[in-house]
Design a protein around this motif. Sequence first.
Motif, PDB file in Angstrom:
ATOM      1  N   LYS A   1       0.837  -1.206   0.000  1.00 11.73           N
ATOM      2  CA  LYS A   1       0.000   0.000   0.000  1.00 11.73           C
ATOM      3  C   LYS A   1       0.870   1.254   0.000  1.00 11.73           C
ATOM      4  CE  LYS A   1      -3.994  -2.014   2.394  1.00 11.73           C
ATOM      5  NZ  LYS A   1      -4.985  -1.721   1.334  1.00 11.73           N
TER       6      LYS A   1
ATOM      7  N   LYS B   1       0.759  -8.820  -2.837  1.00 16.35           N
ATOM      8  CA  LYS B   1       0.161  -7.884  -3.796  1.00 16.35           C
ATOM      9  C   LYS B   1      -1.034  -8.550  -4.470  1.00 16.35           C
ATOM     10  CE  LYS B   1       4.805  -6.182  -5.045  1.00 16.35           C
ATOM     11  NZ  LYS B   1       5.648  -7.310  -4.632  1.00 16.35           N
ATOM     12  N   SER B   2      -2.116  -7.826  -4.570  1.00 19.92           N
ATOM     13  CA  SER B   2      -3.275  -8.304  -5.322  1.00 19.92           C
ATOM     14  C   SER B   2      -2.998  -8.099  -6.812  1.00 19.92           C
ATOM     15  CB  SER B   2      -4.525  -7.530  -4.910  1.00 19.92           C
ATOM     16  OG  SER B   2      -4.429  -6.181  -5.343  1.00 19.92           O
ATOM     17  N   PRO B   3      -3.737  -8.760  -7.687  1.00 21.41           N
ATOM     18  CA  PRO B   3      -3.545  -8.531  -9.129  1.00 21.41           C
ATOM     19  C   PRO B   3      -3.678  -7.058  -9.510  1.00 21.41           C
ATOM     20  CG  PRO B   3      -4.881 -10.481  -8.778  1.00 21.41           C
ATOM     21  CD  PRO B   3      -4.701  -9.848  -7.434  1.00 21.41           C
ATOM     22  N   LYS B   4      -4.614  -6.370  -8.887  1.00 19.86           N
ATOM     23  CA  LYS B   4      -4.800  -4.940  -9.168  1.00 19.86           C
ATOM     24  C   LYS B   4      -3.579  -4.141  -8.739  1.00 19.86           C
ATOM     25  CE  LYS B   4      -7.907  -1.050  -8.222  1.00 19.86           C
ATOM     26  NZ  LYS B   4      -9.135  -0.608  -7.498  1.00 19.86           N
ATOM     27  N   GLN B   5      -3.021  -4.468  -7.580  1.00 18.05           N
ATOM     28  CA  GLN B   5      -1.832  -3.765  -7.093  1.00 18.05           C
ATOM     29  C   GLN B   5      -0.622  -4.049  -7.977  1.00 18.05           C
ATOM     30  OE1 GLN B   5      -1.969  -5.311  -3.073  1.00 18.05           O
ATOM     31  NE2 GLN B   5      -2.607  -3.319  -2.249  1.00 18.05           N
ATOM     32  N   LYS B   6      -0.509  -5.273  -8.460  1.00 19.11           N
ATOM     33  CA  LYS B   6       0.597  -5.613  -9.361  1.00 19.11           C
ATOM     34  C   LYS B   6       0.525  -4.793 -10.644  1.00 19.11           C
ATOM     35  CE  LYS B   6       1.318 -10.388  -7.785  1.00 19.11           C
ATOM     36  NZ  LYS B   6       1.239 -11.826  -8.158  1.00 19.11           N
ATOM     37  N   ARG B   7      -0.684  -4.622 -11.164  1.00 18.48           N
ATOM     38  CA  ARG B   7      -0.847  -3.829 -12.385  1.00 18.48           C
ATOM     39  C   ARG B   7      -0.477  -2.368 -12.135  1.00 18.48           C
ATOM     40  NH1 ARG B   7      -5.511  -7.164 -12.893  1.00 18.48           N
ATOM     41  NH2 ARG B   7      -6.827  -5.517 -11.994  1.00 18.48           N
ATOM     42  N   LYS B   8      -0.876  -1.854 -10.984  1.00 18.42           N
ATOM     43  CA  LYS B   8      -0.563  -0.468 -10.643  1.00 18.42           C
ATOM     44  C   LYS B   8       0.944  -0.268 -10.503  1.00 18.42           C
ATOM     45  CE  LYS B   8      -1.383   3.783  -9.320  1.00 18.42           C
ATOM     46  NZ  LYS B   8      -1.859   4.806 -10.272  1.00 18.42           N
TER      47      LYS B   8
END
Length: 275
Positions: free
Chosen positions: A68, A106-113
């Motif tokens: 985060k 890391k969530s998939p969304k966090q990895k993309r970010k």
Amino acid sequence: MREEISVNKAINRGHLIVNIPVFVSMFGIPALALYLAQNNSIPKWGVVISFIIGFIVAWLVWSFMITKWRIWAFDNVRNVHELKKRAIAEKLIWNDGKIFEKTEIKSPKQKRKLKLLEKKFEEEDVFKEDFSAPKSKTIYYSKSTNLIQMFIMIACSILGIYLILDSGSYIMGSLFIIGGIYYAYKAFKKATITAPQIIINDKGIETIQVNFKNWSEIKNEEVLIKNNGNHASAYLNFDFKEGFESLQIDDFDITPKDMENLLRTYRIRNKKNYS
């Protein structure tokens, strides 16, 4: 227009939302277990287990919160190279590829970010001149720091004498005496050195180990924090045609942060005045 966050502010927030919860988890759980054990609410062996639980919980807290913080910090700070370097030096994050770095959750969304934020590293950091910096700065060994270290080591030697006389702990006492005298002498020697260790200005740098080098000869100047177990040391590093300099600055009368600031400021002034 979104306000950019300074590196210092980002690092401070990292300590607040990452390291403090980690510290509370690691030591708060055993402290609670110890309290409960003293009140016979849990068995004594529960205290031992609590240290393991505390470590696991602390690591999970770090693994979640550091992701985060990474996203917020690298999204809001302009100088991402400096931010990453500072975060590693202050033990907020690990170097790339380290096994502990791979435990970040890391969530998939966090990895993309985070993948999108990697593009910011393609740009160089932008620094501003510090107009409060003097025309030239001479750096010496810090008398106060080294004298304090000397007195601490003398106290260790006195403790060693006490251990021998009071409890007959000859081995431990001797180690304290010998180590105390040795390090007290080293600190005293540094405190009495009056020769400049670094001279830096808009023309270049001279150190106790390297003769004067013009900024045009210098490359990759930086203050590098090297971690050796639980101890971290700061070094002034730079390359030049004939070799490189790596000078430990922990005992000097300047902080690593201020040294880094001088490197940037005098480099900027050199470009303004001599380019």
